[in-house]
Design a protein around this motif. Structure first.
Motif, PDB file in Angstrom:
ATOM      1  N   PRO A 443       0.835  -1.207   0.000  1.00 49.21           N
ATOM      2  CA  PRO A 443       0.000   0.000   0.000  1.00 49.21           C
ATOM      3  C   PRO A 443       0.866   1.252   0.000  1.00 49.21           C
ATOM      4  N   MET A 444       0.424   2.264  -0.725  1.00 53.76           N
ATOM      5  CA  MET A 444       1.128   3.540  -0.728  1.00 53.76           C
ATOM      6  C   MET A 444       0.774   4.321   0.542  1.00 53.76           C
ATOM      7  N   GLN A 445      -0.462   4.722   0.659  1.00 52.87           N
ATOM      8  CA  GLN A 445      -0.999   5.343   1.855  1.00 52.87           C
ATOM      9  C   GLN A 445      -2.325   4.658   2.143  1.00 52.87           C
ATOM     10  N   PRO A 446      -2.642   4.395   3.408  1.00 51.28           N
ATOM     11  CA  PRO A 446      -3.892   3.666   3.668  1.00 51.28           C
ATOM     12  C   PRO A 446      -5.143   4.451   3.299  1.00 51.28           C
ATOM     13  N   TYR A 447      -5.050   5.785   3.270  1.00 52.92           N
ATOM     14  CA  TYR A 447      -6.241   6.560   2.941  1.00 52.92           C
ATOM     15  C   TYR A 447      -5.840   7.984   2.551  1.00 52.92           C
ATOM     16  N   SER A 448      -6.760   8.659   1.864  1.00 55.02           N
ATOM     17  CA  SER A 448      -6.630  10.085   1.552  1.00 55.02           C
ATOM     18  C   SER A 448      -7.912  10.758   1.990  1.00 55.02           C
ATOM     19  N   LEU A 449      -7.807  11.829   2.794  1.00 52.77           N
ATOM     20  CA  LEU A 449      -8.980  12.475   3.380  1.00 52.77           C
ATOM     21  C   LEU A 449      -8.937  13.969   3.088  1.00 52.77           C
ATOM     22  N   LEU A 472     -15.782   0.474   7.036  1.00 51.13           N
ATOM     23  CA  LEU A 472     -15.438   1.829   7.477  1.00 51.13           C
ATOM     24  C   LEU A 472     -16.594   2.422   8.263  1.00 51.13           C
ATOM     25  N   ARG A 473     -16.245   3.152   9.329  1.00 51.34           N
ATOM     26  CA  ARG A 473     -17.225   3.904  10.102  1.00 51.34           C
ATOM     27  C   ARG A 473     -16.656   5.304  10.320  1.00 51.34           C
ATOM     28  N   ALA A 474     -17.449   6.332   9.999  1.00 47.17           N
ATOM     29  CA  ALA A 474     -17.041   7.729  10.177  1.00 47.17           C
ATOM     30  C   ALA A 474     -18.027   8.406  11.113  1.00 47.17           C
ATOM     31  N   GLU A 475     -17.504   9.027  12.191  1.00 43.19           N
ATOM     32  CA  GLU A 475     -18.346   9.660  13.195  1.00 43.19           C
ATOM     33  C   GLU A 475     -17.830  11.060  13.490  1.00 43.19           C
ATOM     34  N   LEU A 476     -18.765  11.938  13.863  1.00 47.74           N
ATOM     35  CA  LEU A 476     -18.435  13.326  14.175  1.00 47.74           C
ATOM     36  C   LEU A 476     -18.722  13.587  15.650  1.00 47.74           C
ATOM     37  N   PHE A 477     -17.736  14.151  16.380  1.00 46.38           N
ATOM     38  CA  PHE A 477     -17.858  14.436  17.802  1.00 46.38           C
ATOM     39  C   PHE A 477     -17.573  15.916  18.053  1.00 46.38           C
ATOM     40  N   ASN A 478     -18.264  16.457  19.073  1.00 47.18           N
ATOM     41  CA  ASN A 478     -17.971  17.842  19.446  1.00 47.18           C
ATOM     42  C   ASN A 478     -16.830  17.882  20.444  1.00 47.18           C
ATOM     43  N   ALA A 479     -16.477  19.084  20.907  1.00 43.42           N
ATOM     44  CA  ALA A 479     -15.323  19.250  21.784  1.00 43.42           C
ATOM     45  C   ALA A 479     -15.528  18.589  23.138  1.00 43.42           C
ATOM     46  N   SER A 480     -16.785  18.310  23.517  1.00 44.68           N
ATOM     47  CA  SER A 480     -17.061  17.647  24.797  1.00 44.68           C
ATOM     48  C   SER A 480     -17.023  16.137  24.680  1.00 44.68           C
ATOM     49  N   ARG A 515     -13.806  11.200  13.304  1.00 46.32           N
ATOM     50  CA  ARG A 515     -13.072   9.986  13.648  1.00 46.32           C
ATOM     51  C   ARG A 515     -13.385   8.890  12.633  1.00 46.32           C
ATOM     52  N   LEU A 516     -12.333   8.308  12.049  1.00 43.70           N
ATOM     53  CA  LEU A 516     -12.465   7.212  11.093  1.00 43.70           C
ATOM     54  C   LEU A 516     -11.996   5.921  11.747  1.00 43.70           C
ATOM     55  N   SER A 517     -12.832   4.892  11.691  1.00 42.96           N
ATOM     56  CA  SER A 517     -12.476   3.571  12.221  1.00 42.96           C
ATOM     57  C   SER A 517     -12.653   2.573  11.084  1.00 42.96           C
ATOM     58  N   ALA A 518     -11.529   2.039  10.594  1.00 44.22           N
ATOM     59  CA  ALA A 518     -11.551   1.095   9.486  1.00 44.22           C
ATOM     60  C   ALA A 518     -10.814  -0.169   9.879  1.00 44.22           C
ATOM     61  N   ALA A 519     -10.906  -1.184   9.032  1.00 43.84           N
ATOM     62  CA  ALA A 519     -10.268  -2.461   9.349  1.00 43.84           C
ATOM     63  C   ALA A 519      -8.756  -2.332   9.376  1.00 43.84           C
ATOM     64  N   ARG A 520      -8.191  -1.430   8.541  1.00 41.90           N
ATOM     65  CA  ARG A 520      -6.739  -1.354   8.423  1.00 41.90           C
ATOM     66  C   ARG A 520      -6.156  -0.039   8.915  1.00 41.90           C
ATOM     67  N   PHE A 521      -6.971   0.871   9.413  1.00 40.78           N
ATOM     68  CA  PHE A 521      -6.431   2.108   9.965  1.00 40.78           C
ATOM     69  C   PHE A 521      -7.483   2.795  10.813  1.00 40.78           C
ATOM     70  N   ALA A 523      -8.122   7.001  12.275  1.00 41.71           N
ATOM     71  CA  ALA A 523      -7.596   8.350  12.130  1.00 41.71           C
ATOM     72  C   ALA A 523      -8.612   9.365  12.646  1.00 41.71           C
ATOM     73  N   VAL A 524      -8.116  10.547  12.979  1.00 45.54           N
ATOM     74  CA  VAL A 524      -8.971  11.656  13.382  1.00 45.54           C
ATOM     75  C   VAL A 524      -8.595  12.885  12.569  1.00 45.54           C
ATOM     76  N   GLN A 525      -9.575  13.762  12.345  1.00 48.33           N
ATOM     77  CA  GLN A 525      -9.364  15.018  11.612  1.00 48.33           C
ATOM     78  C   GLN A 525     -10.090  16.130  12.347  1.00 48.33           C
ATOM     79  N   SER A 526      -9.373  17.206  12.698  1.00 46.80           N
ATOM     80  CA  SER A 526      -9.982  18.344  13.375  1.00 46.80           C
ATOM     81  C   SER A 526     -10.777  19.174  12.369  1.00 46.80           C
ATOM     82  N   ILE A 527     -11.939  19.633  12.806  1.00 51.30           N
ATOM     83  CA  ILE A 527     -12.816  20.464  11.980  1.00 51.30           C
ATOM     84  C   ILE A 527     -13.271  21.642  12.832  1.00 51.30           C
TER      85      ILE A 527
END
Length: 531
Positions: A443-449, A472-480, A515-521, A523-527
């Protein structure tokens, strides 16, 4: 990787090489039960509480009567209620525990025992609900899990307490990455939900992994209360587990792994080694080419009979789970490869056929020593070694008595294992296949976001591309830490964009985490949102 063409198919990606009449034993590469003080797959003493109040400690008061009528007490029992006649079990005005608690043992309802607690931590510090110290090996991975229940039933009258919340800790530190019934908890914490009365035997498994340090030889395990008040956090636990994670599983191959559909009749038996049989791991899966072909709670041998179409051929592994419903912490054997060795003739005399990765493509090269009425070669590709598709055609040399060399560069391909073969065709329409060869693209990179625009507007979108097909599961959380939305849950295909709009109308100004939860990786991304 290059191969000489002495057979129809030869093993290409081999972790083991097996002789045609022999067998090879996989040796365990990590600690096994019995090593450096490790006495079994589950190191916890009295994990199911069948030995009553033994082998562990608690910061709360033990009630040997088997029922609780006061804050800060615990008991080991086989059922919740009914309490003895005329027993006063109101641990606060209006709270009759006989009517609002419910639980039964997860393995043997009504007879098996489990831990019941009414924790109290008004002091503002985390108390130990349950604690035990075990011997471990240095630099070794373990899995720690426990089954738990919220004792309050859904809709309990007059109850407004806080639902149970606790940490699993090792040597005073919370384990990383909780799994709740096998699903990674996005915020690292969890709250046990209330259940219906008919769910008395339904338990939730909480688990995670822990890595010991270079000089660590003991581990103090703790289930710790995180609710700092008297009312609430009433819970039951059962099936505490702490055992090895990610270790090698031994497998013995009995029979001829070199098969031929035309004449082969030997049944190959793959059997766990004696050490694996005695391991006590909880669940076992046999895999063929990474697909499950058999599963059982006991390590049963796998019998593989030859088939005319060669569909039994491939790579086999045994996977043993320390924690079948939780963290996915598997203990895996090396691969045993079954392959064909049938001899036959081609209208060409082969010299070589090899494949090598070239970035995202594969370079195929082959050579012949002589050719007779050779129209050419169709290059075929497969992901599973059985179903092939044509990639292109390379013209042949007709009639030649000298060395001929050929080359073919494939289109870009996804990461993973790829199989290739050549369909050699005569001018009269007759054809024959070369052997199969394989090559793995890393694999080059496991994902591109991409989140754009960020800060978020009403038209902000998320686009994700994964390198390998996976859940893959993608979820959005607030600062709390509260979940705002589940943006995506499903299978993301390799190299195919997955996109969705952000719910800007439900996102007040502030910081958020994708927050991304996948079988092979993972990751989190700030928004950020500014309105």
């Amino acid at each position: 990787m290059a191969l000489a063409l002495a057979s129809r198919r030869m093993p290409v990606f081999l972790c083991w090489m097996l002789a045609a009449s022999g067998a090879l034993l996989a040796q365990a590469g990590g600690p096994i039960p019995g090593a450096c003080g490790v006495t079994g797959p589950n190191l916890v003493v009295n994990p199911e509480f069948d030995e009553n109040n033994a082998g562990f400690t608690s910061d709360y008061t033990y009630n040997p009567a088997g029922y609780i009528c006061a804050f800060g007490e615990y008991a080991v029992t086989s059922s919740i209620g009914p309490f003895p006649p005329n027993t006063v079990c109101y641990n606060a005005p209006g709270f009759d525990l006989r009517s609002i608690w419910i639980a039964s043992d997860r393995n043997a309802p009504g007879t098996g025992k489990f831990f019941v607690g009414d924790p109290s931590s008004a002091s503002g510090v985390n108390d130990n609900i349950w604690q035990q110290t075990v011997t471990v090996c240095p630099n070794t991975s373990y899995v720690f899990s426990v089954y738990a229940k919220n004792l309050y039933v859904r809709g309990a009258p007059g109850y407004s307490g806080i639902d149970p919340q606790f940490d699993l800790e090792v040597n005073g530190q919370p384990i990383n990455g909780y799994y709740i019934d096998g699903v990674l908890s996005p915020n690292g914490e969890f709250v046990l939900p209330r259940q219906r009365r008919r769910d008395s035997t339904v338990w939730i498994q909480i688990s995670g992994t822990w890595l010991s340090g270079p000089n660590v030889t003991s581990a103090t395990l703790a289930v710790r209360n995180k609710i700092f008040q008297t009312q609430g956090n009433d819970l039951a636990i059962d099936g505490v587990y702490f055992g090895l994670c990610g270790q090698d599983v031994g497998v013995v191959a009995i029979g001829d792994v070199s098969q031929c559909p035309d004449s082969g009749s030997t049944v190959v038996q793959l059997s766990p080694t004696p050490a694996t049989l005695a391991s006590g791991w909880q669940f076992f899966e046999w895999l063929q080419n990474d697909s499950i072909v058999a599963s059982d709670a006991t390590p049963t041998p796998l019998l593989i009979a030859p088939t005319p179409d060669g569909s039994h051929l491939g790579d086999y592994r045994l996977k043993a789970f320390s924690d079948p419903g939780g963290s996915g912490c598997g203990n895996v054997s090396n691969k045993v490869t079954l392959f064909e060795t049938c001899s036959f003739s081609f209208p060409v005399e082969w010299l070589s056929f090899d494949a090598s990765p070239q970035d995202r493509q594969v370079q195929l090269n082959w050579a012949t020593a002589s050719e007779l009425q050779n129209r050419g070669f169709t290059v075929e590709h497969s992901l599973d070694g059985r179903q092939y598709d044509a990639l292109g055609f390379v013209p042949g040399g007709g009639d030649r008595q000298e060395i001929s060399r050929y080359a073919f560069l494939t289109p870009p391909m996804a990461a993973g294992l790829h199989h290739f073969r050549l369909r050699q065709e005569d001018y009269d329409g007759a054809f024959a296949y070369s052997e199969q060869i394989s090559v793995r693209l890393a694999p080059m990179q496991p994902y591109s976001l991409v989140v754009a625009p960020n800060p978020v507007t009403a038209a902000s979108r998320v686009e994700l591309i994964v390198d390998e097909t996976q859940p893959l599961r993608a979820e959005l959380f607030n600062a709390s830490g509260a979940r705002v939305a589940v943006l995506y849950q499903g299978v993301a295909d390799a190299a195919q964009p997955v996109s969705w709009a952000l719910p800007a109308d439900r996102m007040p100004a502030g910081l958020y985490v994708l927050r991304l939860s996948a079988a092979r990786f993972a990751a989190v991304q700030s928004i950020s949102v500014s309105k």
